[in-house]
Scaffold this motif. Structure first.
Motif, PDB file in Angstrom:
ATOM      1  N   LEU A 147       0.828  -1.207   0.000  1.00 37.77           N
ATOM      2  CA  LEU A 147       0.000   0.000   0.000  1.00 37.77           C
ATOM      3  C   LEU A 147       0.863   1.257   0.000  1.00 37.77           C
ATOM      4  N   HIS A 148       1.955   1.231   0.734  1.00 38.24           N
ATOM      5  CA  HIS A 148       2.889   2.362   0.738  1.00 38.24           C
ATOM      6  C   HIS A 148       3.366   2.666  -0.686  1.00 38.24           C
ATOM      7  N   LEU A 149       3.812   1.632  -1.395  1.00 40.69           N
ATOM      8  CA  LEU A 149       4.285   1.839  -2.760  1.00 40.69           C
ATOM      9  C   LEU A 149       3.138   2.256  -3.688  1.00 40.69           C
ATOM     10  N   ALA A 150       1.967   1.643  -3.526  1.00 41.96           N
ATOM     11  CA  ALA A 150       0.834   1.984  -4.387  1.00 41.96           C
ATOM     12  C   ALA A 150       0.475   3.458  -4.255  1.00 41.96           C
ATOM     13  N   LEU A 151       0.501   3.975  -3.032  1.00 44.22           N
ATOM     14  CA  LEU A 151       0.173   5.390  -2.823  1.00 44.22           C
ATOM     15  C   LEU A 151       1.264   6.299  -3.390  1.00 44.22           C
ATOM     16  N   GLN A 152       2.511   5.922  -3.181  1.00 45.42           N
ATOM     17  CA  GLN A 152       3.601   6.731  -3.733  1.00 45.42           C
ATOM     18  C   GLN A 152       3.511   6.767  -5.258  1.00 45.42           C
ATOM     19  N   LEU A 153       3.198   5.627  -5.861  1.00 43.52           N
ATOM     20  CA  LEU A 153       3.117   5.560  -7.316  1.00 43.52           C
ATOM     21  C   LEU A 153       1.842   6.203  -7.859  1.00 43.52           C
ATOM     22  N   ALA A 154       0.869   6.415  -6.974  1.00 44.94           N
ATOM     23  CA  ALA A 154      -0.331   7.172  -7.363  1.00 44.94           C
ATOM     24  C   ALA A 154      -0.078   8.671  -7.317  1.00 44.94           C
ATOM     25  N   GLY A 155       1.102   9.067  -6.829  1.00 50.14           N
ATOM     26  CA  GLY A 155       1.453  10.480  -6.814  1.00 50.14           C
ATOM     27  C   GLY A 155       1.208  11.180  -5.498  1.00 50.14           C
ATOM     28  N   VAL A 156       0.956  10.435  -4.414  1.00 59.00           N
ATOM     29  CA  VAL A 156       0.714  11.058  -3.107  1.00 59.00           C
ATOM     30  C   VAL A 156       2.013  11.665  -2.591  1.00 59.00           C
ATOM     31  N   ARG A 157       1.925  12.924  -2.169  1.00 54.94           N
ATOM     32  CA  ARG A 157       3.099  13.661  -1.716  1.00 54.94           C
ATOM     33  C   ARG A 157       2.806  14.332  -0.368  1.00 54.94           C
ATOM     34  N   PRO A 158       3.852  14.804   0.317  1.00 48.59           N
ATOM     35  CA  PRO A 158       3.629  15.498   1.590  1.00 48.59           C
ATOM     36  C   PRO A 158       2.624  16.638   1.448  1.00 48.59           C
ATOM     37  N   GLY A 159       1.704  16.718   2.415  1.00 48.38           N
ATOM     38  CA  GLY A 159       0.693  17.770   2.403  1.00 48.38           C
ATOM     39  C   GLY A 159      -0.574  17.414   1.657  1.00 48.38           C
ATOM     40  N   ASP A 160      -0.566  16.326   0.888  1.00 50.60           N
ATOM     41  CA  ASP A 160      -1.762  15.913   0.157  1.00 50.60           C
ATOM     42  C   ASP A 160      -2.808  15.330   1.112  1.00 50.60           C
ATOM     43  N   GLU A 161      -4.027  15.227   0.614  1.00 51.05           N
ATOM     44  CA  GLU A 161      -5.108  14.546   1.326  1.00 51.05           C
ATOM     45  C   GLU A 161      -5.461  13.268   0.576  1.00 51.05           C
ATOM     46  N   VAL A 162      -5.744  12.203   1.323  1.00 46.65           N
ATOM     47  CA  VAL A 162      -6.166  10.935   0.751  1.00 46.65           C
ATOM     48  C   VAL A 162      -7.461  10.506   1.440  1.00 46.65           C
ATOM     49  N   LEU A 163      -8.500  10.244   0.660  1.00 51.03           N
ATOM     50  CA  LEU A 163      -9.759   9.748   1.205  1.00 51.03           C
ATOM     51  C   LEU A 163      -9.661   8.239   1.387  1.00 51.03           C
ATOM     52  N   VAL A 164     -10.103   7.735   2.545  1.00 55.73           N
ATOM     53  CA  VAL A 164      -9.940   6.323   2.860  1.00 55.73           C
ATOM     54  C   VAL A 164     -11.109   5.849   3.707  1.00 55.73           C
ATOM     55  N   SER A 165     -11.441   4.566   3.593  1.00 59.05           N
ATOM     56  CA  SER A 165     -12.483   3.973   4.423  1.00 59.05           C
ATOM     57  C   SER A 165     -12.149   4.169   5.895  1.00 59.05           C
ATOM     58  N   SER A 166     -13.158   4.523   6.694  1.00 55.57           N
ATOM     59  CA  SER A 166     -12.923   4.689   8.128  1.00 55.57           C
ATOM     60  C   SER A 166     -12.925   3.356   8.859  1.00 55.57           C
ATOM     61  N   LEU A 167     -13.835   2.466   8.492  1.00 57.90           N
ATOM     62  CA  LEU A 167     -13.931   1.176   9.175  1.00 57.90           C
ATOM     63  C   LEU A 167     -12.888   0.231   8.587  1.00 57.90           C
ATOM     64  N   THR A 168     -11.722   0.184   9.218  1.00 55.42           N
ATOM     65  CA  THR A 168     -10.624  -0.634   8.726  1.00 55.42           C
ATOM     66  C   THR A 168      -9.556  -0.741   9.795  1.00 55.42           C
ATOM     67  N   PHE A 169      -8.547  -1.535   9.528  1.00 55.11           N
ATOM     68  CA  PHE A 169      -7.368  -1.646  10.383  1.00 55.11           C
ATOM     69  C   PHE A 169      -6.430  -0.483  10.076  1.00 55.11           C
ATOM     70  N   SER A 170      -5.631  -0.092  11.044  1.00 54.86           N
ATOM     71  CA  SER A 170      -4.762   1.082  10.880  1.00 54.86           C
ATOM     72  C   SER A 170      -3.761   0.927   9.744  1.00 54.86           C
ATOM     73  N   ALA A 171      -3.426  -0.314   9.353  1.00 56.67           N
ATOM     74  CA  ALA A 171      -2.481  -0.518   8.255  1.00 56.67           C
ATOM     75  C   ALA A 171      -3.002   0.039   6.937  1.00 56.67           C
ATOM     76  N   SER A 172      -4.313   0.254   6.831  1.00 50.96           N
ATOM     77  CA  SER A 172      -4.867   0.866   5.621  1.00 50.96           C
ATOM     78  C   SER A 172      -4.610   2.362   5.565  1.00 50.96           C
ATOM     79  N   VAL A 173      -4.271   2.949   6.700  1.00 57.58           N
ATOM     80  CA  VAL A 173      -4.155   4.402   6.810  1.00 57.58           C
ATOM     81  C   VAL A 173      -2.723   4.846   7.099  1.00 57.58           C
ATOM     82  N   ASN A 174      -1.979   4.053   7.851  1.00 60.32           N
ATOM     83  CA  ASN A 174      -0.622   4.455   8.230  1.00 60.32           C
ATOM     84  C   ASN A 174       0.262   4.826   7.039  1.00 60.32           C
ATOM     85  N   PRO A 175       0.215   4.089   5.906  1.00 65.20           N
ATOM     86  CA  PRO A 175       1.080   4.478   4.781  1.00 65.20           C
ATOM     87  C   PRO A 175       0.796   5.872   4.234  1.00 65.20           C
ATOM     88  N   ILE A 176      -0.427   6.364   4.424  1.00 62.12           N
ATOM     89  CA  ILE A 176      -0.720   7.745   4.020  1.00 62.12           C
ATOM     90  C   ILE A 176       0.162   8.699   4.818  1.00 62.12           C
TER      91      ILE A 176
END
Length: 388
Positions: free
Chosen positions: A65-94
């Motif tokens: 997920l870390h690599l997928a987000l980086q390759l999607a163009g996520v950079r410092p200061g960006d916002e990423v929309l994500v499911s709330s009901l999940t394990f923290s590993a879905s959010v930590n890479p953001i």
């Protein structure tokens, strides 16, 4: 002598017996370190199984997920929309990337991201002139989110979609595997998943350039040169050849494991059909639920005890059960971040429970779980067996 029966765990590894031969081959060939022929084969076989063109075997689903987000163009200061009901590993890479998560509530049909709330969030951000850098949809507990409206909403706004399918290997959405609809998808082979390599993950995509870049980043971003040349920051994220050997054997029995977990769910549903106040996680009409975990909600007024009382009753009898994920918008580490909705996820957390769901559970163990649940209804749990 003790008459306390062995503990029943939530979800344990289930080896097929074929793993030893693959691992023995890895040892015999001396391909022990990361990379090797089993990694190449595992990637090809996994991509074929889920219906993706390319796959990169990695050290964990989180790394993927870390690599997928980086390759999607996520950079410092960006916002990423994500499911709330999940394990923290879905959010930590953001956060690893210096970006900020914002949370989307669940809908009741699948417990996954609500497409209408996602559309609202994207419209809100579009009006403000600051669209998110990406959307991460999580396929929860073995069930796909409603992907068509999610994919459409992301496409209309030009926002990359990343699918966290760590819990959903073996599920379907209109005949396709979740994880194959977005720019990239990620899977996990942690020890409690439907299949396991003890630890490991996979990034899949139809974009060959993206996957090739993921492999480069996962191998310390070494440029093609006879010496060690680096033009970007990389990571040590590749899966070892030994673990890939285990994964190949596990992949061969994926369908058997899914059917076994679905049978576990069906046992509970039938055995407890007359117990009031229990409502099972629904199977949405758009596909097959793998039932990675069997989940239910407990209505205290009808059942006679709340979710936590039931969990403690099971624990007192050596049975592991866990609450449904605590939503990310309620976690202290993410306090105050933007959230669309939130009450559906909150209610599922307050009343939801995950029961033992392993594909290797014996019928006697399932019956034991059902007996304790039945006996707890009305607020009277059986006493724990004593050591003789």
């Amino acid at each position: 002598m003790s008459d306390v029966p062995p503990r029943i765990h939530l979800s344990t590894p289930h080896m097929s017996g074929r793993e030893q031969a693959y691992v023995a081959d890895a040892f015999a060939s001396n391909w022990i370190a990361p990379l090797g022929p089993h990694v190449d084969a595992f990637e090809a076989e996994f991509a074929r199984t889920v219906g993706s063109r390319h796959a990169a075997a990695l050290s964990s689903g989180t790394a993927a997920l870390h690599l997928a987000l980086q390759l999607a163009g996520v950079r410092p200061g960006d916002e990423v929309l994500v499911s709330s009901l999940t394990f923290s590993a879905s959010v930590n890479p953001i956060a690893y990337l210096g970006a900020r998560p914002a949370f989307i509530d669940s809908e009741a049909r699948s417990w996954n991201m609500d497409p209408a709330l996602l559309e609202q969030a994207l419209e809100d951000r579009a009006r403000a002139g600051r669209l998110p850098a990406a959307v991460v949809v999580v396929h929860l507990y073995g069930q796909s989110a409603d992907l068509h409206p999610i994919v459409d909403a992301c496409a209309r706004h030009g926002v990359p979609l990343v699918e966290d399918a760590a819990e959903a290997l073996g599920a379907t959405y209109h005949g396709r595997a979740p994880g194959t609809f977005g720019q990239s998808g990620i899977f996990s082979f942690n020890g409690n998943k439907v299949i396991t390599t003890s630890g490991g993950g996979m990034l899949v995509s139809d974009d060959d350039v993206l996957v090739a870049h993921a492999r480069k980043l996962a191998t310390q971003a070494r440029d093609p040169a006879p010496h060690y040349e680096h033009s970007e920051i990389g990571y040590n994220y590749r899966l070892s050849n030994v673990l890939a050997a285990i994964g190949r054997a596990q992949l061969e029995v994926l369908e058997e494991r899914v059917l076994a977990r679905r049978a576990v769910f069906e046992f509970y549903r039938q055995a407890l059909a007359d117990v009031p106040g229990l409502r099972w996680m629904p199977e949405a009409p758009w596909g097959r639920h793998s039932r990675w975990l069997t989940c239910l909600t407990v209505d205290p007024a009808e059942f006679g005890a709340d979710r936590e009382a039931l969990r403690l009753a099971l624990e007192a009898h050596g049975i592991e059960a866990r609450p449904v994920w605590k939503p990310m918008h309620l976690q202290p580490v993410f306090a105050g971040l933007p959230t669309w909705g939130g009450e559906v996820a909150r209610g599922l957390f307050e009343h939801g429970l995950c029961l033992p769901s392993g594909s290797n559970l014996a019928s006697s163990e399932l019956e034991r779980v059902a007996r304790v649940i039945r006996a707890t209804a009305g607020g009277a749990a059986p006493a724990r067996r004593q050591v003789a």
